[in-house]
Design a protein around this motif. Structure first.
Motif, PDB file in Angstrom:
ATOM      1  N   GLU A 183       0.822  -1.207   0.000  1.00 56.42           N
ATOM      2  CA  GLU A 183       0.000   0.000   0.000  1.00 56.42           C
ATOM      3  C   GLU A 183       0.862   1.265   0.000  1.00 56.42           C
ATOM      4  O   GLU A 183       0.576   2.234  -0.719  1.00 56.42           O
ATOM      5  N   LEU A 184       1.918   1.248   0.793  1.00 55.92           N
ATOM      6  CA  LEU A 184       2.819   2.402   0.821  1.00 55.92           C
ATOM      7  C   LEU A 184       3.527   2.572  -0.520  1.00 55.92           C
ATOM      8  O   LEU A 184       3.740   3.697  -0.979  1.00 55.92           O
ATOM      9  N   ALA A 185       3.895   1.449  -1.134  1.00 52.80           N
ATOM     10  CA  ALA A 185       4.555   1.514  -2.438  1.00 52.80           C
ATOM     11  C   ALA A 185       3.646   2.173  -3.472  1.00 52.80           C
ATOM     12  O   ALA A 185       4.075   3.058  -4.228  1.00 52.80           O
ATOM     13  N   SER A 186       2.382   1.767  -3.508  1.00 60.40           N
ATOM     14  CA  SER A 186       1.440   2.318  -4.483  1.00 60.40           C
ATOM     15  C   SER A 186       1.252   3.818  -4.285  1.00 60.40           C
ATOM     16  O   SER A 186       1.276   4.594  -5.250  1.00 60.40           O
ATOM     17  N   ARG A 187       1.076   4.222  -3.042  1.00 62.68           N
ATOM     18  CA  ARG A 187       0.868   5.645  -2.748  1.00 62.68           C
ATOM     19  C   ARG A 187       2.079   6.481  -3.145  1.00 62.68           C
ATOM     20  O   ARG A 187       1.935   7.606  -3.649  1.00 62.68           O
ATOM     21  N   ASP A 188       3.261   5.940  -2.922  1.00 63.39           N
ATOM     22  CA  ASP A 188       4.458   6.718  -3.254  1.00 63.39           C
ATOM     23  C   ASP A 188       4.647   6.822  -4.763  1.00 63.39           C
ATOM     24  O   ASP A 188       5.149   7.846  -5.252  1.00 63.39           O
ATOM     25  N   HIS A 189       4.257   5.784  -5.503  1.00 57.56           N
ATOM     26  CA  HIS A 189       4.310   5.877  -6.966  1.00 57.56           C
ATOM     27  C   HIS A 189       3.419   7.018  -7.457  1.00 57.56           C
ATOM     28  O   HIS A 189       3.815   7.771  -8.359  1.00 57.56           O
ATOM     29  N   VAL A 190       2.240   7.141  -6.870  1.00 62.91           N
ATOM     30  CA  VAL A 190       1.331   8.230  -7.241  1.00 62.91           C
ATOM     31  C   VAL A 190       1.998   9.577  -6.997  1.00 62.91           C
ATOM     32  O   VAL A 190       1.922  10.501  -7.818  1.00 62.91           O
ATOM     33  N   LYS A 191       2.685   9.682  -5.883  1.00 66.70           N
ATOM     34  CA  LYS A 191       3.341  10.936  -5.493  1.00 66.70           C
ATOM     35  C   LYS A 191       4.498  11.294  -6.429  1.00 66.70           C
ATOM     36  O   LYS A 191       4.719  12.466  -6.733  1.00 66.70           O
ATOM     37  N   ARG A 192       5.249  10.293  -6.881  1.00 66.54           N
ATOM     38  CA  ARG A 192       6.493  10.563  -7.609  1.00 66.54           C
ATOM     39  C   ARG A 192       6.343  10.619  -9.119  1.00 66.54           C
ATOM     40  O   ARG A 192       7.175  11.234  -9.810  1.00 66.54           O
ATOM     41  N   MET A 193       5.307  10.007  -9.676  1.00 64.17           N
ATOM     42  CA  MET A 193       5.248   9.782 -11.110  1.00 64.17           C
ATOM     43  C   MET A 193       5.302  11.068 -11.943  1.00 64.17           C
ATOM     44  O   MET A 193       6.193  11.238 -12.797  1.00 64.17           O
ATOM     45  N   LEU A 194       4.389  11.990 -11.742  1.00 66.90           N
ATOM     46  CA  LEU A 194       4.341  13.178 -12.589  1.00 66.90           C
ATOM     47  C   LEU A 194       5.578  14.065 -12.427  1.00 66.90           C
ATOM     48  O   LEU A 194       6.109  14.561 -13.439  1.00 66.90           O
ATOM     49  N   PRO A 195       6.074  14.299 -11.200  1.00 68.06           N
ATOM     50  CA  PRO A 195       7.326  15.087 -11.093  1.00 68.06           C
ATOM     51  C   PRO A 195       8.489  14.443 -11.843  1.00 68.06           C
ATOM     52  O   PRO A 195       9.299  15.148 -12.452  1.00 68.06           O
ATOM     53  N   LEU A 196       8.585  13.118 -11.819  1.00 67.73           N
ATOM     54  CA  LEU A 196       9.670  12.455 -12.536  1.00 67.73           C
ATOM     55  C   LEU A 196       9.499  12.585 -14.050  1.00 67.73           C
ATOM     56  O   LEU A 196      10.483  12.740 -14.784  1.00 67.73           O
ATOM     57  N   ILE A 197       8.262  12.515 -14.522  1.00 65.09           N
ATOM     58  CA  ILE A 197       8.015  12.699 -15.958  1.00 65.09           C
ATOM     59  C   ILE A 197       8.446  14.102 -16.389  1.00 65.09           C
ATOM     60  O   ILE A 197       9.116  14.278 -17.410  1.00 65.09           O
TER      61      ILE A 197
END
Length: 341
Positions: free
Chosen positions: A45-59
């Motif tokens: 669950e923590l992994a999924s939430r952090d992906h949401v947080k990081r994805m657009l800034p990394l793009i």
């Protein structure tokens, strides 16, 4: 073709831009190690939430570093499996949303195919056919590779993967997560020959692996040392060395068998464990017997990353493959089902 690659199979958010003519333009990665270390392993669950947080800034970061704009992207590739279902869905939904907004195709990539093809990003890539050793936290497989999508499984682990055994063994010895780098670090200071561990399933024919018993053997050795009042750092180092040597030699023996069985002289090692220097050195020495060569990705492309997904996705997109608009992922997914190109 300019392809945006997204990787979210587990605990690392990877983004990359790959151009079919110019090669890799930019890539970025955020690792969640610090987030999960307190729990001793990945919390889905923590992994999924952090992906949401990081994805657009990394793009945004990758586009800026590459000097490209969203309107220039021709397609989006994403990891569709195998992996943690929640984490996979983050990347898949983001990829499909961007593809819809930009009016470009999207393609789901097999995570282990991405690892297998990661050495193709290097200056001297391997040529088909070759034998591949895929070693990661979730997989240990020996595969004959005759082309992209043309895979023959020769052997695999019947229980723990090699990377999983490294992590579990480290945890049993009180080492911090992730265990693989910790075991390798301690092994550098180990005393050769103090402990000798078994090489599982090497006394019988075949190319399958088993590391669960080796993990138990290591635990018993550690507990015997503790019962004798020996919990010194040197003993930890000696046990780590014995464990690593057993894994490395087991993998080497099986790869030697696979090369003899197939008659091939090129070996690719891929996945997180392929960054282990002892494994690389042992396989390079072994390939000398065949006048062959070992190929592997640079260390930052051994672990999960967006570059391997962008590359693998680009090859399939160039072959005319792409997905529909549905958001689908496969937490379990055999490479045997992948179409050849």
């Amino acid at each position: 073709m300019l392809v945006l690659g997204l990787e979210t199979s587990c605990d690392e958010t990877g983004v990359a831009l790959y151009d079919s003519e110019q090669g890799l333009l930019a890539d970025a990665l955020f690792s969640q190690i610090d987030l999960h270390r307190v729990y001793g392993g990945v919390v889905p669950e923590l992994a999924s939430r952090d992906h949401v947080k990081r994805m657009l800034p990394l793009i945004r970061q990758v586009l800026e570093e590459a000097g490209r704009e969203a309107g220039q992207i021709d397609a989006v590739a994403y990891t569709a499996g195998p992996g943690l279902v929640g984490a996979l869905l983050v990347g898949a939904s983001c990829a499909q949303a961007l593809a819809l907004a930009w009016g470009v195709p999207a393609v789901g990539v097999h995570h282990m195919e991405g690892h297998l093809l990661a050495p193709m990003l290097e200056a001297q890539p391997p040529q088909f056919p070759f034998v591949a050793l895929l070693v990661s936290g979730g997989h240990t497989q020996v595969v004959r590779v005759d082309g992209i999508g043309r895979y023959e499984l020769l052997g695999e682990s019947v229980d723990d993967a090699a990377g999983e055994a490294f992590d579990k063994t480290a945890k049993l010895m009180g080492l911090r997560y992730p265990g693989g780098p910790e075991i390798a670090r301690l092994a550098e200071q180990g005393t050769p020959g103090r402990f000798v561990f078994p090489r599982p399933m090497t006394d019988r024919p075949g190319l399958d692996f088993s590391f669960s018993g080796l993990k138990t053997f290591t635990l018993n050795t550690w507990q015997q040392c503790r019962s004798a009042g020996d919990e010194s750092e040197q003993t930890r180092c000696d046990i780590a060395l014995a464990f690593q040597q057993a894994v490395v030699e087991t993998l080497t023996i099986k790869c030697r068998r696979a090369l003899r069985q197939t008659g091939l002289t090129s070996l690719v090692i891929a996945g997180g464990v392929s960054a282990n220097q002892s494994l690389r050195q042992a396989l390079e020495r072994m390939l000398g017997e065949f006048n062959g060569q070992v190929f592997y990705a640079r260390p930052r492309f051994c672990t999960d990353n967006g570059a391997m997904i962008a590359y693998a996705g680009c090859q399939r997109l160039l072959a005319g493959q792409h997905d529909g608009p549905a958001i689908t992922v496969q937490p379990r997914w055999s490479m045997d089902t992948l179409p050849a190109i």
